[in-house]
Design an enzyme around this catalytic site. Sequence first.
Site, short mmCIF file in Angstrom:
data_model
loop_
_atom_site.label_atom_id
_atom_site.label_comp_id
_atom_site.label_asym_id
_atom_site.label_seq_id
_atom_site.Cartn_x
_atom_site.Cartn_y
_atom_site.Cartn_z
N LYS A 8 -10.29 -1.65 4.71
CA LYS A 8 -10.24 -1.68 6.18
C LYS A 8 -9.17 -0.73 6.69
O LYS A 8 -8.20 -0.40 5.97
CB LYS A 8 -9.99 -3.09 6.72
CG LYS A 8 -8.64 -3.72 6.34
CD LYS A 8 -7.50 -3.44 7.30
CE LYS A 8 -6.21 -4.14 6.85
NZ LYS A 8 -5.00 -3.42 7.05
N PRO A 90 -6.58 2.10 -3.00
CA PRO A 90 -5.17 2.12 -3.41
C PRO A 90 -4.45 0.87 -2.89
O PRO A 90 -4.57 0.54 -1.71
CB PRO A 90 -4.61 3.38 -2.75
CG PRO A 90 -5.80 4.22 -2.44
CD PRO A 90 -6.94 3.28 -2.19
N ALA A 93 -1.08 -0.06 0.55
CA ALA A 93 -1.19 1.10 1.43
C ALA A 93 -1.63 0.72 2.84
O ALA A 93 -1.74 1.57 3.71
CB ALA A 93 -2.19 2.11 0.84
N GLY A 96 -6.00 -2.95 2.82
CA GLY A 96 -6.59 -4.29 2.69
C GLY A 96 -7.39 -4.52 1.42
O GLY A 96 -8.28 -5.38 1.41
N GLY A 98 -6.62 -5.90 -1.57
CA GLY A 98 -6.47 -7.24 -2.16
C GLY A 98 -7.23 -8.28 -1.34
O GLY A 98 -7.90 -9.16 -1.90
N ALA A 100 -9.81 -7.66 0.60
CA ALA A 100 -11.24 -7.40 0.46
C ALA A 100 -11.77 -8.00 -0.83
O ALA A 100 -12.84 -8.64 -0.85
CB ALA A 100 -11.51 -5.89 0.49
N ASP A 130 -5.40 -11.07 6.29
CA ASP A 130 -6.52 -10.12 6.43
C ASP A 130 -7.82 -10.63 5.81
O ASP A 130 -8.85 -9.97 5.93
CB ASP A 130 -6.15 -8.79 5.76
CG ASP A 130 -5.20 -7.96 6.62
OD1 ASP A 130 -5.23 -8.13 7.85
OD2 ASP A 130 -4.45 -7.16 6.05
#
Length: 282
Positions: A8, A90, A93, A96, A98, A100, A130
């Site tokens: 995201k 990555p 950064a 999101g 982790g 997702a 998130d």
Amino acid sequence: MRAQAFAKLNLTLEVFPRSADGYHPLRGVFQSVSLFDEVSIEPASDDSVHIEGGEAPEDETNLAWMALDAVRRHARVVSPLALSIHKRIPPGAGLGGGSADAAAALGLMADRFGLDDDATTELAEALGSDVPFSFVGGTKLVEGRGQRLRPFEQLGDFALGIVVPPFSLSTPAVFSEWDRLDSPSGHDMDDRYLPPLLRGGPPIRNDLFPAAVSLDPRVGEWRDEISRIWSTGVAMTGSGTALFGFFSTMDEALSAVDSIDIPTRATEAVEPVRVGWRRIDA
Ligand code: C5P
């Protein structure tokens, strides 16, 4: 069971002073994009977490594992499972990844074990700020800690270039610096750098940007340099440090990321997608 778990971008991020629960209420337009991790869950003789292609915890502290285990406990399932994640997003950064992966694991498990929507939503909120967005995805106006999702026109017909600089920032540290700086606002991106559907809408800015720059001035230097190379506005997603700009087509975004010849952690050309995760097997 296999799924794609999409990254995201926070196209906008307004931040409000910390509330009693220790979190900062937010308001932002969040957008799922076509960069994805692959998450797979299979029956096994023992529980295991396996990561390929990138960095993430390979134990019970992995957020996708926590999602899987939460559904398993909720559904009172005892069978051991193997979780494997092929990382492309990555980490650390602001993309999101982790969350997702956790949303995809939650979705696969909820389908498999017949969890109802209320229980699934409650688990998503408990896993992280998130995760509720990543569970739904597309374009959403996100409020509160991240749990209030409001409809927003689904954006499309443009592409984005993403540059991940070779350094990271800690999310709690960026929020604390935002408090210390007395709740600064980010700068609005000029309308001429925005896709038509975003013009005249909520201001495209990230209030965490001044805090990120205060912690590490290289964030500001990178933003200015990428903006100079691309001749367009460049914004930061989440608490950083990934930076992005808008392009009219995927070809333009691809040549923009190709033109970055300084060492980065990653560069990606992406386009908006309408889901946060997608099952890819029957
Ligand atoms: O929810 P998540 O684990 O991503 O948050 C990490 C940390 O970032 C929180 O513990 C909190 O310090 C900070 N945070 C915040 N306000 C938010 C989201 C995160 O202060 N809305």
